[in-house]
Design a protein around this motif. Structure first.
Motif, mmCIF file in Angstrom:
data_model
loop_
_atom_site.group_PDB
_atom_site.id
_atom_site.type_symbol
_atom_site.label_atom_id
_atom_site.label_comp_id
_atom_site.label_asym_id
_atom_site.label_seq_id
_atom_site.Cartn_x
_atom_site.Cartn_y
_atom_site.Cartn_z
ATOM 1 N N SER A 1 0.470 -3.819 -2.331
ATOM 2 C CA SER A 1 0.207 -2.767 -3.329
ATOM 3 C C SER A 1 1.330 -1.738 -3.387
ATOM 4 O O SER A 1 1.566 -1.134 -4.430
ATOM 5 C CB SER A 1 -1.110 -2.059 -3.021
ATOM 6 O OG SER A 1 -2.167 -2.979 -3.097
ATOM 7 N N HIS B 1 -3.352 -2.108 -6.476
ATOM 8 C CA HIS B 1 -4.134 -1.167 -5.660
ATOM 9 C C HIS B 1 -5.495 -0.845 -6.303
ATOM 10 O O HIS B 1 -5.588 -0.588 -7.497
ATOM 11 C CB HIS B 1 -3.290 0.105 -5.498
ATOM 12 C CG HIS B 1 -3.988 1.256 -4.898
ATOM 13 N ND1 HIS B 1 -4.618 1.187 -3.678
ATOM 14 C CD2 HIS B 1 -4.177 2.528 -5.348
ATOM 15 C CE1 HIS B 1 -5.144 2.372 -3.399
ATOM 16 N NE2 HIS B 1 -4.889 3.195 -4.404
ATOM 17 N N PRO C 1 2.185 -1.456 -7.509
ATOM 18 C CA PRO C 1 1.044 -0.526 -7.482
ATOM 19 C C PRO C 1 -0.143 -0.942 -8.349
ATOM 20 O O PRO C 1 -1.267 -0.528 -8.066
ATOM 21 C CB PRO C 1 1.661 0.784 -7.976
ATOM 22 C CG PRO C 1 3.095 0.683 -7.585
ATOM 23 C CD PRO C 1 3.467 -0.765 -7.741
ATOM 24 N N ASN D 1 -1.907 -3.271 1.935
ATOM 25 C CA ASN D 1 -1.083 -2.106 1.611
ATOM 26 C C ASN D 1 0.358 -2.493 1.232
ATOM 27 O O ASN D 1 0.915 -1.945 0.271
ATOM 28 C CB ASN D 1 -1.084 -1.144 2.807
ATOM 29 C CG ASN D 1 -0.085 -0.018 2.653
ATOM 30 O OD1 ASN D 1 -0.302 0.899 1.880
ATOM 31 N ND2 ASN D 1 1.028 -0.111 3.376
ATOM 32 N N SER E 1 -7.140 -0.435 3.012
ATOM 33 C CA SER E 1 -6.475 -0.866 1.774
ATOM 34 C C SER E 1 -7.340 -1.879 1.037
ATOM 35 O O SER E 1 -8.172 -2.559 1.639
ATOM 36 C CB SER E 1 -5.119 -1.503 2.107
ATOM 37 O OG SER E 1 -5.316 -2.587 2.985
ATOM 38 N N ASP F 1 -6.874 3.859 0.542
ATOM 39 C CA ASP F 1 -5.739 4.790 0.692
ATOM 40 C C ASP F 1 -4.648 4.456 -0.297
ATOM 41 O O ASP F 1 -4.352 3.279 -0.534
ATOM 42 C CB ASP F 1 -5.131 4.657 2.101
ATOM 43 C CG ASP F 1 -5.944 5.380 3.145
ATOM 44 O OD1 ASP F 1 -7.056 5.829 2.818
ATOM 45 O OD2 ASP F 1 -5.448 5.466 4.295
ATOM 46 N N LYS F 2 -3.996 5.491 -0.826
ATOM 47 C CA LYS F 2 -2.871 5.277 -1.726
ATOM 48 C C LYS F 2 -1.763 4.550 -0.941
ATOM 49 O O LYS F 2 -1.463 4.920 0.205
ATOM 50 C CB LYS F 2 -2.349 6.643 -2.185
ATOM 51 C CG LYS F 2 -1.851 6.661 -3.596
ATOM 52 C CD LYS F 2 -1.598 8.101 -4.035
ATOM 53 C CE LYS F 2 -0.773 8.168 -5.281
ATOM 54 N NZ LYS F 2 0.421 7.388 -5.375
ATOM 55 N N ARG G 1 1.486 3.464 0.850
ATOM 56 C CA ARG G 1 2.707 4.103 1.364
ATOM 57 C C ARG G 1 3.183 3.243 2.529
ATOM 58 O O ARG G 1 2.430 2.386 3.009
ATOM 59 C CB ARG G 1 2.431 5.546 1.813
ATOM 60 C CG ARG G 1 1.402 5.653 2.919
ATOM 61 C CD ARG G 1 1.082 7.114 3.241
ATOM 62 N NE ARG G 1 -0.122 7.248 4.048
ATOM 63 C CZ ARG G 1 -0.158 7.202 5.379
ATOM 64 N NH1 ARG G 1 0.949 7.040 6.084
ATOM 65 N NH2 ARG G 1 -1.298 7.314 6.041
ATOM 66 N N GLY H 1 -7.559 1.768 -5.876
ATOM 67 C CA GLY H 1 -7.985 3.146 -6.125
ATOM 68 C C GLY H 1 -9.268 3.400 -5.344
ATOM 69 O O GLY H 1 -9.534 2.743 -4.333
#
Ligand code: NAG
Length: 525
Positions: free
Chosen positions: A279, A286, A283, A276, A305, A292-293, A295, A288
């Motif tokens: 990413s 990541h 970004p 995470n 992640s 999880d997006k 943060r 997808g």
């Protein structure tokens, strides 16, 4: 002109003459076999006299080997720290004839079968340490440090003496790899905190420290080609504090400090899961899908992640990261993580591991990964770290891979000792000090041939700890038991006898200001 050799000869003779004028003193009997050495040496034969250590001792090191000289300097420093004595360190090939010496000798004796093997002879007027390599000499020095008593004898003569019991020790490690891991990602630990941990590990003959440098909550090492990793990814940690990271210069400082103690630093970049923080910084990494997006994460969940596994840019990024870290890591190993990629599809995971293994090899390193990487077709020289899933480890071992035993239920230093201990987790069970010690890595997975076991590693995950005091509370005394498990023979280990030696470590703990967990299972002295 008098040659250098002649000068050394004259110096040696005059030193010997000066020593022989010394009044003979009657030394009390001692017993080398009664000293609480940890790890327990393979063979100890006591001869019941003593070497009187005082400031007339000179440390000589073999020929002009700078590595042996450095071991001599290290010993002089530790003697100073423990006793206050200043002893000189010299390099000569003539030292054999001198009195009152500690001679650290490079030897090619066939009795020294492995690089870390050593022989230690303590006689009334001299101490010899023989080893093939400086690493072996360094391990021998740790034994000698433990043989020097805490208290001086002030009554025998007009100045204090430290009576080192005489005898001989023939010693060599059971496993070539004896490590701990420190998770500097969940909570960041400063260079000085890592150095202190290294000091203690060295005293108990560990030879590797695995640094878990990245995870969901933080990225901890400067990567010059990808600066946001530390600008963004380095700025957080579990609990919401500000995190931190090592510059490459600081990382090199840790590596050098470890190398002086003949300890290797093994860097880990955990991927494709536990990513995470990376990413969040970039970004495009990541995955997808189910991941999880990104943060800022300051919680302690795992498995949410993933890196994208089908984009060329992701592998270009990984290539840069591995190149920069490999360039400042002398260890032959590079740890690629690979654990708990729960949101990466299995075929994507396998594709990823196989590609990253190659990247690591292209940068001249041997890949190490948590046992999940055994799902992929890994090459026989890739190493698996067995923490929870025997079948993947067995499959890889059958294909030639070496295994590092890190059983979560026995070796996870982040598990609580008991229901009243302060820090730690419980998911793999409680690990009291006796349970930690009283088993054998060989029996953890009976089907695994002994030759497949490269060694052992005790991981210290840091979700619940954030400074040296808390680190030491979880690591000690359990990590001392693992030191013995990695070094001493299986037959020589016995909990009841070990606990009496462990109890005698208190003066060392006090001198080093180690915040150990004072378990009631040991009658601390
Ligand atoms: C596991 C995770 C690790 C976590 C630890 C806590 C491994 C290989 N993975 O779930 O990220 O910190 O347990 O005990 O241990």
């Amino acid at each position: 002109m008098i040659s250098r050799v002649a000068w050394i000869f004259i110096a040696v003779i005059s030193l010997a003459a000066c020593q022989s004028q010394k009044k003979e003193i009657n030394l009390p009997k001692t017993d080398m076999a009664q000293v609480a050495l940890i790890p327990k040496p393979v063979e100890t034969v006591a001869t019941h006299s003593a070497y009187a250590l005082d400031s007339s001792t000179v440390i000589y090191t073999s020929q002009a080997n700078p590595e042996f000289h450095a071991v001599g300097e290290f010993l002089a420093n530790k003697i100073k720290g423990k006793t206050g004595l200043t002893v000189n360190v010299n390099t000569t090939s003539e030292a054999g004839s001198v009195d009152r010496i500690v001679y650290i000798n490079q030897s090619d004796s066939d009795d020294l079968k492995t690089p870390e093997a050593y022989q230690l002879y303590v006689k009334k007027d001299s101490i010899y340490i023989n080893a093939k390599t400086a690493a072996g000499a360094f391990r021998g020095i740790q034994t000698l440090r433990q043989l020097i008593p805490e208290q001086s004898n002030d009554t025998l003569t007009d100045h204090p003496l430290w009576l080192v019991p005489t005898g001989k020790i023939m010693d060599a490690p059971r496993y070539a790899y004896r490590a701990s891991m420190l998770d500097v990602a969940r909570h960041f630990f400063t260079v000085d905190e890592v150095k202190k941990y290294l000091d203690i590990l060295a005293y108990y003959k560990y030879n590797a420290l695995h640094l878990h440098l990245s995870d969901d909550q933080g990225w901890r090492i400067e990567i010059k080609s990808w600066p946001k990793l530390t600008e963004i990814g380095g700025a957080s940690e579990v609990g919401g504090e500000s995190g931190g990271f090592y510059t490459q210069e600081e990382y090199k400082e840790i590596v050098a400090y470890a190398a002086e103690r003949h300890i290797e630093i093994i860097p880990e970049i955990d991927m494709p899961g536990h990513t995470n923080a990376a990413s969040l910084s970039y970004p495009f990494l990541h995955a997808g899908g189910k991941a999880d997006k990104p943060r800022v994460r300051t919680d302690t969940q795992v498995g949410y992640s993933s890196f994208h596994t089908r984009k060329d840019e992701v592998y270009e990024f990984i290539d840069d990261v591995v190149r920069e870290i490999a360039a400042i890591s002398p260890s032959p190993y590079f740890h690629i993580g690979g654990d708990e990629s729960h949101v990466t599809k299995k075929k994507d995971y396998i594709h990823f591991v196989e590609k990253v293994e190659k990247i690591v090899q292209n940068h001249g390193k041997t890949a190490v990964g948590w046992n999940e990487i055994g799902q992929a077709k890994i090459s026989p020289n890739t190493v698996l770290q067995l923490w929870n899933e025997p079948h993947n480890a067995l499959k890889a071992a059958n294909n030639g891979s070496k295994i590092i035993v890190s059983s979560a239920e026995r070796m996870y230093l982040d598990m609580k000792y008991d229901s009243i201990s302060e820090y730690g987790l419980t998911w793999a069970g409680l690990i009291p000090v006796d349970l930690a010690y009283n088993w054998d890595p060989k029996t953890y997975l009976e089907e695994l041939p002994e030759e497949s076991i490269m060694g052992i590693e005790a991981p210290l995950w840091s979700e619940t700890i954030s400074n040296s005091d808390e680190l030491e509370y979880l690591a000690f005394p359990r990590a001392i038991g693992y030191a013995e498990m990695g070094w001493s023979t299986a037959e020589s280990r016995n909990w009841e006898e070990y606990r009496t030696r462990l109890a005698k470590q208190v003066p060392y703990f006090s001198r080093m200001n180690i915040n150990y967990y004072p378990t009631k299972l040991v009658d601390w002295e």
